[in-house]
Scaffold this motif. Structure first.
Motif, mmCIF file in Angstrom:
data_model
loop_
_atom_site.group_PDB
_atom_site.id
_atom_site.type_symbol
_atom_site.label_atom_id
_atom_site.label_comp_id
_atom_site.label_asym_id
_atom_site.label_seq_id
_atom_site.Cartn_x
_atom_site.Cartn_y
_atom_site.Cartn_z
ATOM 1 N N ALA A 253 1.103 -0.866 0.040
ATOM 2 C CA ALA A 253 -0.106 0.281 -0.106
ATOM 3 C C ALA A 253 0.652 1.613 0.184
ATOM 4 N N CYS A 254 1.973 0.828 0.711
ATOM 5 C CA CYS A 254 2.864 2.517 0.320
ATOM 6 C C CYS A 254 3.575 2.580 -0.474
ATOM 7 N N ALA A 255 3.821 1.564 -1.344
ATOM 8 C CA ALA A 255 4.207 1.972 -2.342
ATOM 9 C C ALA A 255 3.640 1.850 -2.921
ATOM 10 N N ALA A 256 2.408 1.207 -3.636
ATOM 11 C CA ALA A 256 1.447 2.098 -4.397
ATOM 12 C C ALA A 256 0.945 3.511 -5.191
ATOM 13 N N LEU A 257 0.975 4.070 -3.155
ATOM 14 C CA LEU A 257 0.939 5.315 -2.823
ATOM 15 C C LEU A 257 2.052 6.070 -3.725
ATOM 16 N N ALA A 258 3.479 4.963 -3.184
ATOM 17 C CA ALA A 258 4.289 6.282 -3.643
ATOM 18 C C ALA A 258 4.456 6.556 -5.118
ATOM 19 N N ALA A 259 4.081 5.012 -5.955
ATOM 20 C CA ALA A 259 3.993 4.986 -7.617
ATOM 21 C C ALA A 259 3.499 6.105 -7.588
ATOM 22 N N CYS A 260 1.729 6.383 -7.614
ATOM 23 C CA CYS A 260 0.519 7.239 -7.856
ATOM 24 C C CYS A 260 1.355 8.776 -7.601
ATOM 25 N N HIS A 261 2.256 8.944 -6.576
ATOM 26 C CA HIS A 261 2.313 10.193 -6.014
ATOM 27 C C HIS A 261 3.636 10.703 -6.873
ATOM 28 N N PHE A 262 4.216 9.356 -7.864
ATOM 29 C CA PHE A 262 5.082 10.212 -8.442
ATOM 30 C C PHE A 262 4.964 10.501 -9.552
ATOM 31 N N ASN A 263 3.515 9.881 -10.044
ATOM 32 C CA ASN A 263 3.243 9.512 -11.595
ATOM 33 C C ASN A 263 2.542 11.268 -11.823
ATOM 34 N N VAL A 264 2.138 11.913 -10.400
ATOM 35 C CA VAL A 264 0.876 12.441 -10.003
ATOM 36 C C VAL A 264 1.585 13.980 -10.601
ATOM 37 N N ARG A 265 3.116 14.075 -9.738
ATOM 38 C CA ARG A 265 4.258 14.871 -10.388
ATOM 39 C C ARG A 265 5.074 15.013 -11.457
#
Length: 562
Positions: A253-265
């Motif tokens: 779940a932490c990795a999913a949030l990090a991947a999504c956060h990176f994609n948005v930025r």
């Protein structure tokens, strides 16, 4: 003996498009064909049924099915590296790729199949992009130009809470004192970790595919989840992430949030696919863990729900947050007096639940009494739980609770309007919040005026144009007083959304568009863009929107403008 049947076809028959006999523990179609039955998809059936495995004859069958479906490839490690196996079999540094997919091209569809979409839909809903991902390199090369300059390969984060300080090996948690020497910043103990804690995040003891994403989570995501993104008191990196090392569902779940956060930025669609894939893995492991007897006492279960909720926020668009909050409320009730340190996770979930119900037709799972109970005797949140102070948030919770109790929500009675007016008066009697500096003062004042505007529109209170104009201008004044690209400015979405609904001046609309763009690129949450899409539709219409349907879509869930 009577034959036991499962409610749906097994995974092998579903993938091959064959008719399944649905027998337990293995379907006869696979047995007759001489192929291995991959078992059945576990369904969300509540915490009350965790004692028996629905669809499996024993715990060993479920574990054997889970392990047999994966192909593991160990990476090349230094000779002096020691890897300790975990009982969950998910913490070893492995490359998890299903053997059935290794000969297929890496299309979006194949990656989403790996994520087990049926399992994810049982918990939350989101839209899937069916386009081919662009080829991308390691995210550290995007971020700093070179992988070596981001974090060393053997980065080891160690948290020590023995004398009020945090010590960490690596440059990410040390700051220069001006003389070229690294100085460990002091850590103000606030009861988060209670007694002595010594946890380590060793990147050799986690799945190989998550190594760099968790580096990014430590350095970029965790700070932005706090209102003050420069604070050293960060429960996401100091409590949740070390907890995730021993909890596979929370780790993914932490990795999913990090991947999504990176994609948005950085607008990399490849990481959007990674976010969906890791979210699916987190969902699958979370459901598997719910069958274990000690699941209720494990803080990682509740933290997993929080991180999955934040992942849906980061993905933007509509999401079925009600499923998250229902599961969290049930788990909190089962845990009784057992709380996470300082009730940090419980407080945040309760706040998000009420803010979700504030702009929709659903009723919150948590009440005002729950918020007061979770907050305890303190007049502050345990950490940077929410940008709205507890005193102001209590007014929001009471407003939502009053509105949900109305017989006709669109036509409140005179008595209900009188109660709403009293809440608005009580709001402006609260003291100024300046204990954390000027930026905190402007942020809380923006929320104060936005809450008043929300009460007026929600209950159709009598208000002249001057009062509406004053409230709107006050929100923009305080928002402009906070420097952009800071944690304080990134938390202005809710006040600016309600002020934006009143805008008719194109100049102010353009300023809001520009500020929202900076908020999304700085904070890394795509729900900013989703909220601005709603505002653009409102600005293009001449009718006043309905607060209860504005941020919700039938069958797709709702948005949370925070």
């Amino acid at each position: 003996m009577k034959t036991r049947l499962h409610g749906a076809a097994c995974k092998t028959c579903r993938r091959r498009g064959r008719k399944c006999t649905r027998e337990l523990p293995n379907c006869q179609t696979c047995v007759v064909k001489g192929i291995q039955c991959e078992g059945y998809v576990l369904k969300w059936s509540g915490f009350a049924s965790r004692g028996k495995l629905a669809g499996q004859s024993s715990m060993e069958d479920m574990q054997a099915t889970t392990i047999s479906r994966r192909k593991r490839t160990l990476p090349t490690l230094p000779l002096d590296t020691t890897i300790e196996a975990s009982s969950t079999d998910d913490l070893a540094p492995v490359d998890e790729t299903y053997a059935t997919d290794i000969d297929q091209p890496d299309t979006v569809q194949n990656l989403l199949d790996t994520a087990d979409i049926n399992t994810m839909d049982a918990f939350s809903m989101f839209s899937l992009s069916m386009s081919t991902p662009t080829e991308h390199t390691d995210f550290a090369e995007h971020y700093s130009g070179t992988t070596d300059s981001f974090l060393p390969e053997n980065f080891l984060l160690t948290i020590e809470d023995t004398g009020g300080t945090i010590e960490a090996a690596g440059t990410s948690s040390r700051h220069s004192n001006g003389d070229g020497e690294g100085v460990v910043q002091p850590y103000h103990k606030h009861g988060m970790l209670g007694s002595t804690l010594s946890q380590s995040l060793d990147l050799y003891n986690i799945p190989w595919e998550l190594k760099h994403l968790l580096n990014y989570h430590i350095l970029e995501v965790a700070p932005r989840l706090c209102i003050d993104n420069k604070t050293m008191r960060n429960p996401y990196s100091q409590y949740i992430l070390p907890l995730a090392v021993h909890n596979p569902a929370l780790l993914y779940a932490c990795a999913a949030l990090a991947a999504c956060h990176f994609n948005v930025r950085l607008l990399d669609p490849g990481f959007h696919v990674q976010a969906l894939r890791f979210k699916g893995k987190a969902m699958r492991r979370f459901q598997e863990q719910l069958w274990m007897e000690p699941s209720v006492a494990d803080d990682g279960k509740l933290a997993t729900i929080l991180m999955l909720t934040l992942t849906d926020l980061c993905l933007g668009g509509y999401s079925n947050f009600d499923a998250h909050f229902s599961a969290a409320r049930r788990l909190i009730d089962l845990r009784g007096d057992h709380m996470t340190p300082d009730c940090f996770v419980e407080q945040y979930i309760a706040c998000l639940d009420i803010m979700s119900a504030a702009s929709g037709q659903r009723k919150p799972k948590f009440t005002c009494a729950d918020v007061l109970r979770l907050r305890g005797p303190s007049i502050e949140w345990s950490y940077d739980v929410f940008p709205c102070p507890p005193g102001q948030f209590e007014i929001v919770a009471m407003t939502v609770e009053l509105h949900k109790s109305l017989g006709d929500s669109k036509n409140p009675s005179v008595e209900d309007q009188a109660q709403a007016f009293q809440l608005k008066q009580r709001l402006f009697m609260l003291p100024l919040y300046n204990e954390r500096g000027e930026d905190w003062l402007h942020l809380t004042e923006a929320y104060r005026h936005a809450i008043a505007l929300y009460i007026i529109r929600l209950f159709n209170l009598t208000a002249d144009e001057d009062e509406i104009s004053w409230l709107t201008q006050s929100i923009f004044h305080h928002a402009k007083s906070i420097p952009a690209l800071t944690g304080w400015a990134d938390n202005l979405l809710w006040p600016l959304f309600h002020a934006g609904l009143e805008l008719t001046d194109e100049r102010r609309r353009q300023w809001l568009r520009d500020r929202a763009h900076l908020m999304q690129r700085s904070g890394g949450f795509k729900n900013v863009d989703s909220v601005m899409t709603i505002l653009e539709k409102v600005w293009g219409s001449e009718t006043r929107p309905d607060y209860l349907t504005l941020l919700s879509s039938e069958g797709l869930g709702s948005m949370i403008p925070v």
